[in-house]
Design a protein around this motif. Sequence first.
Motif, short mmCIF file in Angstrom:
data_model
loop_
_atom_site.label_atom_id
_atom_site.label_comp_id
_atom_site.label_asym_id
_atom_site.label_seq_id
_atom_site.Cartn_x
_atom_site.Cartn_y
_atom_site.Cartn_z
N VAL A 252 11.15 -6.30 -9.74
CA VAL A 252 11.63 -7.54 -9.12
C VAL A 252 11.64 -7.46 -7.59
N TYR A 253 11.16 -6.34 -7.04
CA TYR A 253 11.31 -6.12 -5.59
C TYR A 253 10.66 -7.24 -4.77
N ASP A 254 9.42 -7.59 -5.10
CA ASP A 254 8.73 -8.59 -4.28
C ASP A 254 9.35 -9.98 -4.42
N ALA B 266 16.40 4.62 -8.06
CA ALA B 266 16.70 3.24 -7.64
C ALA B 266 15.44 2.38 -7.66
N TYR B 267 14.34 2.90 -7.12
CA TYR B 267 13.13 2.06 -6.98
C TYR B 267 12.31 1.98 -8.25
N GLU B 268 12.38 2.97 -9.12
CA GLU B 268 11.69 2.81 -10.40
C GLU B 268 12.34 1.66 -11.18
N VAL C 50 1.41 8.14 -3.84
CA VAL C 50 2.79 8.59 -4.02
C VAL C 50 3.05 9.76 -3.08
N GLY C 51 4.20 9.75 -2.42
CA GLY C 51 4.55 10.86 -1.54
C GLY C 51 5.97 10.73 -1.03
N ASP C 52 6.54 11.86 -0.67
CA ASP C 52 7.95 11.95 -0.27
C ASP C 52 8.03 12.11 1.25
N LEU C 53 8.91 11.34 1.87
CA LEU C 53 9.16 11.48 3.32
C LEU C 53 9.59 12.90 3.67
N LEU C 54 10.23 13.55 2.69
CA LEU C 54 10.77 14.89 2.96
C LEU C 54 9.74 15.98 2.75
N ALA D 48 4.73 4.94 6.15
CA ALA D 48 5.48 5.88 5.30
C ALA D 48 6.59 5.12 4.58
N ALA D 49 6.80 5.42 3.29
CA ALA D 49 7.75 4.66 2.46
C ALA D 49 7.33 3.19 2.45
N CYS D 50 6.07 2.95 2.13
CA CYS D 50 5.45 1.62 2.28
C CYS D 50 5.89 0.64 1.21
N GLY D 51 6.58 1.11 0.16
CA GLY D 51 7.00 0.21 -0.90
C GLY D 51 5.81 -0.47 -1.56
N CYS E 123 7.85 3.32 9.37
CA CYS E 123 8.73 3.63 8.22
C CYS E 123 9.79 2.53 8.24
N LEU E 124 9.61 1.53 7.36
CA LEU E 124 10.28 0.24 7.58
C LEU E 124 11.23 -0.16 6.46
N ASP E 125 12.11 -1.08 6.84
CA ASP E 125 13.06 -1.71 5.93
C ASP E 125 14.00 -0.68 5.31
N ASP E 126 14.68 0.00 6.11
CA ASP E 126 15.78 0.93 5.82
C ASP E 126 15.42 2.13 4.94
N ALA E 127 14.12 2.47 4.86
CA ALA E 127 13.73 3.61 4.02
C ALA E 127 14.45 4.90 4.45
N PHE F 155 2.19 5.68 1.92
CA PHE F 155 2.70 6.46 0.80
C PHE F 155 4.15 6.10 0.53
N ASP F 156 4.58 6.30 -0.70
CA ASP F 156 5.95 5.98 -1.10
C ASP F 156 6.34 6.89 -2.26
N LEU F 157 7.62 7.15 -2.33
CA LEU F 157 8.18 8.02 -3.37
C LEU F 157 8.00 7.46 -4.77
N SER F 158 8.05 6.14 -4.90
CA SER F 158 8.13 5.51 -6.22
C SER F 158 6.74 5.15 -6.75
C1 LIG Z 1 13.67 -1.26 1.07
S1 LIG Z 1 12.21 -0.45 0.53
C2 LIG Z 1 11.09 -0.80 1.90
C3 LIG Z 1 9.64 -0.74 1.50
C4 LIG Z 1 8.65 -1.07 2.60
N1 LIG Z 1 8.73 -0.11 3.69
C5 LIG Z 1 8.87 -2.47 3.13
O1 LIG Z 1 9.07 -2.62 4.33
O2 LIG Z 1 8.82 -3.41 2.32
C6 LIG Z 1 12.57 1.27 0.80
C7 LIG Z 1 11.44 2.15 0.29
O3 LIG Z 1 11.70 3.49 0.69
C8 LIG Z 1 11.17 4.32 -0.31
N2 LIG Z 1 11.77 5.64 -0.16
C9 LIG Z 1 13.08 5.98 -0.20
N3 LIG Z 1 13.21 7.32 -0.02
C10 LIG Z 1 11.97 7.83 0.12
C11 LIG Z 1 11.45 9.13 0.30
N4 LIG Z 1 12.25 10.20 0.36
N5 LIG Z 1 10.11 9.28 0.43
C12 LIG Z 1 9.29 8.21 0.36
N6 LIG Z 1 9.71 6.95 0.15
C13 LIG Z 1 11.04 6.76 0.04
C14 LIG Z 1 11.55 3.62 -1.61
O4 LIG Z 1 10.80 4.08 -2.71
C15 LIG Z 1 11.27 2.16 -1.22
O5 LIG Z 1 9.96 1.78 -1.57
#
Ligand SMILES: C[S@@+](CC[C@H](N)C(=O)[O-])C[C@H]1O[C@@H](n2cnc3c(N)ncnc32)[C@H](O)[C@@H]1O
Length: 262
Positions: free
Chosen positions: A19-21, A12-14, A95-99, A53-56, A113-117, A74-77
């Motif tokens: 256009v995310y920003d 999804a994020y790749e 780059v890094g995975d929450l899991l 975490a999941a900083c986007g 860990c913000l914005d519904d990650a 760190f963020d997955l994408s």
């Molecule tokens: C809606 S964006 C929010 C980004 C940022 N936290 C912000 O507030 O703008 C959700 C983010 O969660 C990341 N994400 C989703 N699953 C993840 C995982 N398993 N590990 C790390 N990042 C993850 C996505 O890559 C995406 O950048």
Amino acid sequence: MTTRSAEAALAAYESLAPVYDTMKAGNNTGNWAKLLDGVIREAGPPGVRLMDAACGTGKTTLALRDLGYKVAGFDLSPSMIAAALSRGPGVAFQVGDLLDPPPGLGRFDVVTCLDDALNYLLDPADLDRALTGLAGLLAPGGVLVFDLNTLHAYRGVGATTTVIMDTDTEYVVLTGTARPDHAPGERLTLDFATFSHDGDHWRRADSSHHQRHHPAADVRALLEKAGLTVARVYGFVDGSLFDELDEHAADKALFVAVRAAG
Ligand SMILES: C[S@@+](CC[C@H](N)C(=O)[O-])C[C@H]1O[C@@H](n2cnc3c(N)ncnc32)[C@H](O)[C@@H]1O
């Protein structure tokens, strides 16, 4: 270890990263960061080292840095991290995975860990694993802050088709597969169709975001299982925080949990 949750979020994020920003340009990041700073200060962490975490693309991370935090993220994408690094050169974004968080990150006074990650975690077991990992990044007395989408959000925007951006060069349509009676703990898909104009042509990119509603009572139990004390659960509505979470009125739930001071 790759999970179904991580594979789906990565795809999804790749696709959405370019256009995310622009898509989020209408969000008041400064106000959001000030609200977060207020709830963090109220919880009283021992210092200002902050891991997002999941900083986007790092927009909120850097807004928190501007408020005095010593930030990393760190963020997955990889595409989201590339955008974060160009916005904040010199910041430890990786780059890094929450899991399965990158090894050797160290301990932090604040983890966000913000914005519904965390809604991208599609099973309670994945949420358990992620919250345990985030708790493990906290120094004694450290504070974990994260938000989750509510039933209200999923039953509203998640259950309809909405034009969420409409400019001369970008157009984004969101279609959610939820129903007006979306159930606690149920999954849904949010499909984004983004149209970008490059001067000559419109280019379309599609991304499917698979999410799960996480019931607040289950989240509290998992936080306690991870060794944290739940300090507050706020409701976030139209840019303001409310002391009590009402799943049927708030857009987001904002959790604040604390690790014992050791
Ligand atoms: C809606 S964006 C929010 C980004 C940022 N936290 C912000 O507030 O703008 C959700 C983010 O969660 C990341 N994400 C989703 N699953 C993840 C995982 N398993 N590990 C790390 N990042 C993850 C996505 O890559 C995406 O950048």
